[in-house]
Scaffold this active site. Structure first.
Site, mmCIF file in Angstrom:
data_model
loop_
_atom_site.group_PDB
_atom_site.id
_atom_site.type_symbol
_atom_site.label_atom_id
_atom_site.label_comp_id
_atom_site.label_asym_id
_atom_site.label_seq_id
_atom_site.Cartn_x
_atom_site.Cartn_y
_atom_site.Cartn_z
ATOM 1 N N THR A 299 57.621 145.527 3.597
ATOM 2 C CA THR A 299 58.843 145.832 2.860
ATOM 3 C C THR A 299 58.479 146.517 1.542
ATOM 4 O O THR A 299 57.488 146.152 0.900
ATOM 5 C CB THR A 299 59.669 144.553 2.577
ATOM 6 N N HIS B 50 51.525 129.074 5.538
ATOM 7 C CA HIS B 50 50.313 128.313 5.265
ATOM 8 C C HIS B 50 49.989 127.321 6.381
ATOM 9 O O HIS B 50 48.893 126.735 6.403
ATOM 10 C CB HIS B 50 50.465 127.560 3.938
#
Length: 435
Positions: free
Chosen positions: A354, A406
């Site tokens: 993006t 994560h």
């Protein structure tokens, strides 16, 4: 013979749609395969064509109604096109007669409210005729707005660099017209009832507008990402001078050879693919208790459209050349502005890029696009002082942000992935040599 207009089969995982626009009204002639109605799903806008030549007999589902596959939207009286020639002719004659009367009374009209009524059909007829010759190349949504409000596309200011009109351009133009009309009304007719009712609002107006299906879907997915993924963002900065020098050196030759402009995005797509090859966990996704490692590189490119943020996908980006990447991004961007992206073009990405820099963003923490596990955020290029070989020099720098899940990507992998992107951008030869 009456033919039903039905809701077509919707894309996979989409169960319903909303009627957003009818392009014909009952009694109007239609041609087979002509777009009659637009249906908005949570990802794309679908066009429903006329099933046969004839006349739109009736509308069963109005704008705003929710529909499902095979629902009946309306009916077409097949083969009745010839029968619709007379009524419009009569309407045209009536409008012409009214036009003559309005023309004769043009001077005294402002002095009496009664003269306003016969002028309206003439204005509408003229308005529809005026832009008719210049509607080519407009998207269905823009064309509908231009026709409904009798606008001349040549008078509407475009916000895009190539002069193409978007729905937002038309709506902004209508707002300006409304403001221009409202200003003298407030001065010349303060005694009118509508003005008195609007007065309590003062400078604190409010407007309640329902979310579009796409906006609802965007909201759902963003909340889903926040609630289900263990998102963390790592940052780095990259010196854009090598890429800028390379672009400046070969830009004209590249454009002549490939008929497409050489931008920055192709470099970042190539750099991201190279980094994903080194750190496959960033290109993976979670499915229940399993990790799916994708052996292909389908890169989503976030694009702002009149309907909201969409993420069309570059399939097999690792097999595309710089020119092919730029060409596909350009084409997908145009289709996004026109609301013509297909479901296949919007699903199945393995990683997303993006670019908030085109809007002036200096730094941000992008949100994951589920079920993907990584997203790369580009930002504004800004000259900043940096230290090179013990000396302070000015370089065009860009902050990069890598948000990752994560749960499956360790911090070490996330940081090394971003460093690999940085290295490829600061030494573009690596992209060609794949080192």
């Amino acid at each position: 013979m009456s033919v039903e207009i039905k809701v077509p089969a919707l894309p996979e995982s989409v169960s319903e749609a909303t009627v957003v626009a009818w392009h014909k009204q009952p009694g109007e002639a239609v041609s087979q395969d002509e777009n009659l109605v637009d249906l908005e799903t949570d990802k794309v806008v679908l066009e429903v064509p006329a099933p046969a030549d004839g006349v739109l007999q009736g509308i069963d589902r109005a704008v705003g109604d929710t529909v499902t596959p095979d629902d009946i939207l309306g009916h077409v009286e097949a083969g009745a096109a010839a029968a619709t020639d007379d009524p419009p002719a009569a309407e045209t004659a009536a409008a012409a007669a009214a036009g003559g009367q309005a023309s004769d009374d043009a001077e005294p009209a402002p002095q009496g409210g009664e003269d306003t009524a016969p002028e309206a059909p003439v204005a509408a007829a003229d308005a529809e005729a005026a832009p008719a010759a210049s509607l080519d190349g407009l998207s269905p949504a823009v064309r509908r707005l231009v026709r409904e409000h009798g606008l001349d596309p040549a008078r509407i200011e475009s916000s895009s660099g190539d002069g193409r009109l978007t729905k937002e351009d038309v709506l902004r133009h209508l707002e300006r017209l409304a403001e221009a009309e409202a200003a003298p009304t407030a001065v010349t007719a303060p005694q009118s009832a509508p003005a008195a009712e609007a007065a309590p609002l003062g400078d604190r107006p409010e407007q309640r507008v329902p979310m579009t299906r796409l906006r609802q879907r965007i909201a759902e997915r963003l909340v889903e990402a926040q609630q289900t993924a263990a998102m963390l963002t790592t940052f780095n900065e990259v010196d854009m001078q090598p890429v800028m020098d390379l672009r400046a050196r070969y830009r004209e030759r590249f454009e002549k050879a490939h008929d497409v402009r050489l931008g920055f995005m192709s470099f970042f797509v190539k750099a991201a693919v190279e980094a994903l090859k080194r750190y496959p966990a960033v290109n993976a996704s979670i499915d229940g208790n399993d990790i799916i490692y994708h052996g292909y590189y389908d890169i989503g490119i976030a694009v702002s459209s009149p309907r909201g943020l969409v993420v069309p996908v570059l399939r097999d980006a690792d097999r595309l050349s710089f020119a092919e990447i730029e060409s596909q991004i350009n084409e997908l961007g145009k289709r996004a502005q026109q609301g013509k992206l297909s479901m296949d073009e919007l699903t199945g990405g393995t990683f997303t890029i993006t670019n908030g820099g085109i809007f002036g963003s200096l730094l941000s923490t992008p949100i994951l696009n589920p079920p993907q596990s990584g997203i790369l955020g580009m930002h504004k290029i800004q000259e900043r002082p940096v230290v090179e070989d013990g000396e302070i020099v000015v370089r065009p720098m860009m902050y990069l942000a890598h948000t990752y899940d994560h749960r499956i990507i360790d911090g070490r992998e996330a940081v090394q992935f971003l460093v690999a992107v940085k290295d490829c951008i600061e030494d573009p030869a690596r992209l060609l040599l794949e080192i």
